[in-house]
Design a protein around this motif. Structure first.
Motif, PDB file in Angstrom:
ATOM      1  N   ARG A  88      14.749  -1.448 -14.746  1.00  0.00           N
ATOM      2  CA  ARG A  88      13.489  -1.885 -14.141  1.00  0.00           C
ATOM      3  C   ARG A  88      12.423  -0.801 -14.235  1.00  0.00           C
ATOM      4  O   ARG A  88      11.241  -1.106 -14.386  1.00  0.00           O
ATOM      5  CB  ARG A  88      13.703  -2.340 -12.703  1.00  0.00           C
ATOM      6  CG  ARG A  88      14.100  -1.290 -11.701  1.00  0.00           C
ATOM      7  CD  ARG A  88      14.257  -1.925 -10.330  1.00  0.00           C
ATOM      8  NE  ARG A  88      14.466  -0.979  -9.268  1.00  0.00           N
ATOM      9  CZ  ARG A  88      15.593  -0.846  -8.572  1.00  0.00           C
ATOM     10  NH1 ARG A  88      16.638  -1.633  -8.845  1.00  0.00           N
ATOM     11  NH2 ARG A  88      15.698   0.034  -7.596  1.00  0.00           N
ATOM     12  N   ARG A  89      12.814   0.469 -14.190  1.00  0.00           N
ATOM     13  CA  ARG A  89      11.842   1.544 -14.363  1.00  0.00           C
ATOM     14  C   ARG A  89      11.265   1.520 -15.775  1.00  0.00           C
ATOM     15  O   ARG A  89      10.063   1.686 -15.980  1.00  0.00           O
ATOM     16  CB  ARG A  89      12.512   2.888 -14.059  1.00  0.00           C
ATOM     17  CG  ARG A  89      11.645   4.132 -14.229  1.00  0.00           C
ATOM     18  CD  ARG A  89      10.435   4.118 -13.303  1.00  0.00           C
ATOM     19  NE  ARG A  89      10.762   3.913 -11.915  1.00  0.00           N
ATOM     20  CZ  ARG A  89      11.000   4.893 -11.031  1.00  0.00           C
ATOM     21  NH1 ARG A  89      10.958   6.152 -11.420  1.00  0.00           N
ATOM     22  NH2 ARG A  89      11.248   4.607  -9.774  1.00  0.00           N
ATOM     23  N   ARG A  90      12.127   1.283 -16.760  1.00  0.00           N
ATOM     24  CA  ARG A  90      11.663   1.215 -18.144  1.00  0.00           C
ATOM     25  C   ARG A  90      10.703   0.043 -18.336  1.00  0.00           C
ATOM     26  O   ARG A  90       9.627   0.188 -18.939  1.00  0.00           O
ATOM     27  CB  ARG A  90      12.857   1.066 -19.090  1.00  0.00           C
ATOM     28  CG  ARG A  90      12.462   1.004 -20.568  1.00  0.00           C
ATOM     29  CD  ARG A  90      13.641   0.601 -21.442  1.00  0.00           C
ATOM     30  NE  ARG A  90      14.093  -0.753 -21.163  1.00  0.00           N
ATOM     31  CZ  ARG A  90      13.474  -1.844 -21.624  1.00  0.00           C
ATOM     32  NH1 ARG A  90      12.380  -1.745 -22.367  1.00  0.00           N
ATOM     33  NH2 ARG A  90      13.949  -3.043 -21.336  1.00  0.00           N
ATOM     34  N   THR A  91      11.067  -1.137 -17.809  1.00  0.00           N
ATOM     35  CA  THR A  91      10.227  -2.324 -17.956  1.00  0.00           C
ATOM     36  C   THR A  91       8.883  -2.133 -17.269  1.00  0.00           C
ATOM     37  O   THR A  91       7.824  -2.452 -17.836  1.00  0.00           O
ATOM     38  CB  THR A  91      10.943  -3.557 -17.373  1.00  0.00           C
ATOM     39  OG1 THR A  91      12.171  -3.770 -18.074  1.00  0.00           O
ATOM     40  CG2 THR A  91      10.071  -4.801 -17.495  1.00  0.00           C
ATOM     41  N   ALA A  92       8.904  -1.605 -16.047  1.00  0.00           N
ATOM     42  CA  ALA A  92       7.660  -1.403 -15.302  1.00  0.00           C
ATOM     43  C   ALA A  92       6.762  -0.389 -16.007  1.00  0.00           C
ATOM     44  O   ALA A  92       5.537  -0.570 -16.082  1.00  0.00           O
ATOM     45  CB  ALA A  92       7.972  -0.937 -13.881  1.00  0.00           C
ATOM     46  N   THR A  93       7.345   0.660 -16.544  1.00  0.00           N
ATOM     47  CA  THR A  93       6.572   1.670 -17.264  1.00  0.00           C
ATOM     48  C   THR A  93       5.920   1.070 -18.499  1.00  0.00           C
ATOM     49  O   THR A  93       4.739   1.329 -18.804  1.00  0.00           O
ATOM     50  CB  THR A  93       7.474   2.851 -17.659  1.00  0.00           C
ATOM     51  OG1 THR A  93       8.010   3.451 -16.469  1.00  0.00           O
ATOM     52  CG2 THR A  93       6.704   3.890 -18.440  1.00  0.00           C
ATOM     53  N   HIS A 149      -1.616   6.207 -14.502  1.00  0.00           N
ATOM     54  CA  HIS A 149      -1.838   5.951 -13.077  1.00  0.00           C
ATOM     55  C   HIS A 149      -0.558   5.484 -12.379  1.00  0.00           C
ATOM     56  O   HIS A 149      -0.614   4.996 -11.249  1.00  0.00           O
ATOM     57  CB  HIS A 149      -2.922   4.886 -12.902  1.00  0.00           C
ATOM     58  CG  HIS A 149      -4.264   5.294 -13.414  1.00  0.00           C
ATOM     59  ND1 HIS A 149      -4.532   5.438 -14.763  1.00  0.00           N
ATOM     60  CD2 HIS A 149      -5.419   5.608 -12.773  1.00  0.00           C
ATOM     61  CE1 HIS A 149      -5.793   5.801 -14.929  1.00  0.00           C
ATOM     62  NE2 HIS A 149      -6.355   5.922 -13.735  1.00  0.00           N
ATOM     63  N   ALA A 150       0.568   5.641 -13.017  1.00  0.00           N
ATOM     64  CA  ALA A 150       1.821   5.081 -12.509  1.00  0.00           C
ATOM     65  C   ALA A 150       2.164   5.553 -11.108  1.00  0.00           C
ATOM     66  O   ALA A 150       2.740   4.798 -10.307  1.00  0.00           O
ATOM     67  CB  ALA A 150       2.970   5.423 -13.466  1.00  0.00           C
ATOM     68  N   HIS A 151       1.819   6.785 -10.767  1.00  0.00           N
ATOM     69  CA  HIS A 151       2.252   7.346  -9.485  1.00  0.00           C
ATOM     70  C   HIS A 151       1.136   7.377  -8.447  1.00  0.00           C
ATOM     71  O   HIS A 151       1.269   8.035  -7.413  1.00  0.00           O
ATOM     72  CB  HIS A 151       2.835   8.743  -9.715  1.00  0.00           C
ATOM     73  CG  HIS A 151       4.018   8.719 -10.644  1.00  0.00           C
ATOM     74  ND1 HIS A 151       5.208   8.115 -10.322  1.00  0.00           N
ATOM     75  CD2 HIS A 151       4.159   9.174 -11.918  1.00  0.00           C
ATOM     76  CE1 HIS A 151       6.055   8.222 -11.330  1.00  0.00           C
ATOM     77  NE2 HIS A 151       5.445   8.847 -12.312  1.00  0.00           N
ATOM     78  N   PRO A 155       0.792  -1.234   0.000  1.00  0.00           N
ATOM     79  CA  PRO A 155       0.000   0.000   0.000  1.00  0.00           C
ATOM     80  C   PRO A 155       0.823   1.283   0.000  1.00  0.00           C
ATOM     81  O   PRO A 155       0.320   2.340  -0.372  1.00  0.00           O
ATOM     82  CB  PRO A 155      -0.836  -0.116   1.283  1.00  0.00           C
ATOM     83  CG  PRO A 155      -0.097  -1.076   2.149  1.00  0.00           C
ATOM     84  CD  PRO A 155       0.563  -2.042   1.207  1.00  0.00           C
ATOM     85  N   TRP A 156       2.080   1.200   0.428  1.00  0.00           N
ATOM     86  CA  TRP A 156       2.923   2.401   0.480  1.00  0.00           C
ATOM     87  C   TRP A 156       3.730   2.618  -0.801  1.00  0.00           C
ATOM     88  O   TRP A 156       4.431   3.609  -0.921  1.00  0.00           O
ATOM     89  CB  TRP A 156       3.870   2.317   1.674  1.00  0.00           C
ATOM     90  CG  TRP A 156       4.796   1.126   1.624  1.00  0.00           C
ATOM     91  CD1 TRP A 156       6.024   1.041   1.027  1.00  0.00           C
ATOM     92  CD2 TRP A 156       4.541  -0.168   2.196  1.00  0.00           C
ATOM     93  NE1 TRP A 156       6.560  -0.212   1.179  1.00  0.00           N
ATOM     94  CE2 TRP A 156       5.677  -0.975   1.896  1.00  0.00           C
ATOM     95  CE3 TRP A 156       3.493  -0.718   2.932  1.00  0.00           C
ATOM     96  CZ2 TRP A 156       5.771  -2.299   2.312  1.00  0.00           C
ATOM     97  CZ3 TRP A 156       3.596  -2.034   3.342  1.00  0.00           C
ATOM     98  CH2 TRP A 156       4.715  -2.806   3.033  1.00  0.00           C
ATOM     99  N   ARG A 157       3.613   1.699  -1.752  1.00  0.00           N
ATOM    100  CA  ARG A 157       4.328   1.841  -3.016  1.00  0.00           C
ATOM    101  C   ARG A 157       3.350   2.230  -4.117  1.00  0.00           C
ATOM    102  O   ARG A 157       2.237   1.716  -4.179  1.00  0.00           O
ATOM    103  CB  ARG A 157       5.030   0.534  -3.398  1.00  0.00           C
ATOM    104  CG  ARG A 157       6.152   0.128  -2.446  1.00  0.00           C
ATOM    105  CD  ARG A 157       6.773  -1.196  -2.859  1.00  0.00           C
ATOM    106  NE  ARG A 157       7.588  -1.070  -4.058  1.00  0.00           N
ATOM    107  CZ  ARG A 157       8.915  -1.052  -4.050  1.00  0.00           C
ATOM    108  NH1 ARG A 157       9.581  -1.129  -2.913  1.00  0.00           N
ATOM    109  NH2 ARG A 157       9.582  -0.965  -5.193  1.00  0.00           N
ATOM    110  N   THR A 158       3.766   3.100  -5.003  1.00  0.00           N
ATOM    111  CA  THR A 158       2.932   3.481  -6.140  1.00  0.00           C
ATOM    112  C   THR A 158       2.731   2.281  -7.064  1.00  0.00           C
ATOM    113  O   THR A 158       3.399   1.245  -6.925  1.00  0.00           O
ATOM    114  CB  THR A 158       3.584   4.612  -6.937  1.00  0.00           C
ATOM    115  OG1 THR A 158       4.821   4.126  -7.495  1.00  0.00           O
ATOM    116  CG2 THR A 158       3.850   5.830  -6.065  1.00  0.00           C
ATOM    117  N   ALA A 159       1.817   2.444  -8.017  1.00  0.00           N
ATOM    118  CA  ALA A 159       1.608   1.379  -9.002  1.00  0.00           C
ATOM    119  C   ALA A 159       2.917   1.032  -9.691  1.00  0.00           C
ATOM    120  O   ALA A 159       3.265  -0.150  -9.850  1.00  0.00           O
ATOM    121  CB  ALA A 159       0.559   1.817 -10.025  1.00  0.00           C
ATOM    122  N   LEU A 160       3.674   2.056 -10.102  1.00  0.00           N
ATOM    123  CA  LEU A 160       4.946   1.816 -10.780  1.00  0.00           C
ATOM    124  C   LEU A 160       5.920   1.093  -9.872  1.00  0.00           C
ATOM    125  O   LEU A 160       6.587   0.127 -10.291  1.00  0.00           O
ATOM    126  CB  LEU A 160       5.542   3.154 -11.231  1.00  0.00           C
ATOM    127  CG  LEU A 160       6.861   3.080 -12.013  1.00  0.00           C
ATOM    128  CD1 LEU A 160       6.657   2.352 -13.341  1.00  0.00           C
ATOM    129  CD2 LEU A 160       7.407   4.485 -12.264  1.00  0.00           C
TER     130      LEU A 160
END
Length: 243
Positions: free
Chosen positions: A114-119, A130-132, A92-97
């Motif tokens: 990992r940021r590129r892959t998750a995005t 809704h990433a953030h 719950p404390w982490r954003t969707a991304l």
């Protein structure tokens, strides 16, 4: 986005007994899961569907017999196998991304990669905008999309899904089924999908496994899968009569 294709995992269970000490729920189970297929598992409550899934995940040892992935015994959890539950299990404390990044961070992939892959995966499940957002700012269907993106971003060879859409309304559920078919395309991953919904099993599954209390009843091939207009009435009646 071009999805990296993996070789789906193959599973084999032979003479397997599943359950907990003093509570055996399945006996003499013989089952093969083919690489890259979607195997739907249906049956009444308490018949062992979730127990089977957790055994394939390596979370629950069998009480007897052989449980193998790619010809080797399953001795515990592995990054090759991703689990998707009915409850989204997002932090719950982490954003969707950040939630989608989590398995990649555990693998110690470089931050930029990992940021590129998750995005990319959030975009593929329709949540680029809704990433953030935090989980409490998302609807139930959106949280399940994040969970699906998190599972597939790590490039698993098998995705084990325990009634992931069971808590969603009918319209959202149908949308998630279509999304699952879309996002799996080209990944090569093997999917074992547990559901109470016969129509869901017939839409998603290449084959449907019928479980009853204590045993495997049948394994049925599904013609004309992934088609909402397909006439599965005879097969549906056969499944329902078995259950």
């Amino acid at each position: 986005m071009t999805t990296a294709t993996t070789t789906g995992a193959a599973f084999r269970l032979h003479g397997v007994r599943l359950g907990h000490p003093g509570n055996t729920v399945l006996r003499g189970l013989d089952l093969t899961v083919r690489p890259g297929e979607v195997l739907a598992v249906v049956g009444p409550s308490g018949c062992g569907k979730s127990t089977l899934l957790r055994t394939l995940a390596g979370l629950l040892p069998s009480r007897g017999g052989a449980v193998e992935q790619d010809g080797r015994p399953i001795g515990g959890p592995h990054a090759d196998r991703a689990l998707v539950f009915q409850e989204d299990a997002l932090l719950p404390w982490r954003t969707a991304l950040a939630n989608v990044e989590l398995p990649l961070a555990i693998r110690k992939e470089p931050k930029a990669e990992r940021r590129r892959t998750a995005t990319e995966w959030l975009g593929r499940v329709g949540l680029a905008d809704h990433a953030h957002r935090l989980p409490h700012q998302l609807s139930g269907g959106q949280r399940q999309r994040v969970q699906l993106a998190r599972a597939l971003a790590a490039r698993p060879r098998a995705v084990l899904m325990d009634e992931p859409f069971g808590a969603l309304d009918a319209q959202t559920r149908a949308g998630m089924q279509d999304l699952l078919v879309d996002v799996l395309a080209g990944t090569g991953a093997t999917v074992v999908f547990v559901t109470h919904d016969v129509d869901e099993a017939l839409f998603l599954g290449d084959r449907v496994v019928l479980l009853a209390a204590g045993a495997l009843l049948d394994v049925l091939d599904v013609p004309l899968r992934r088609e909402r207009t397909a006439d599965h009435s005879a097969l549906r009646r056969r499944i329902l009569s078995s259950l």
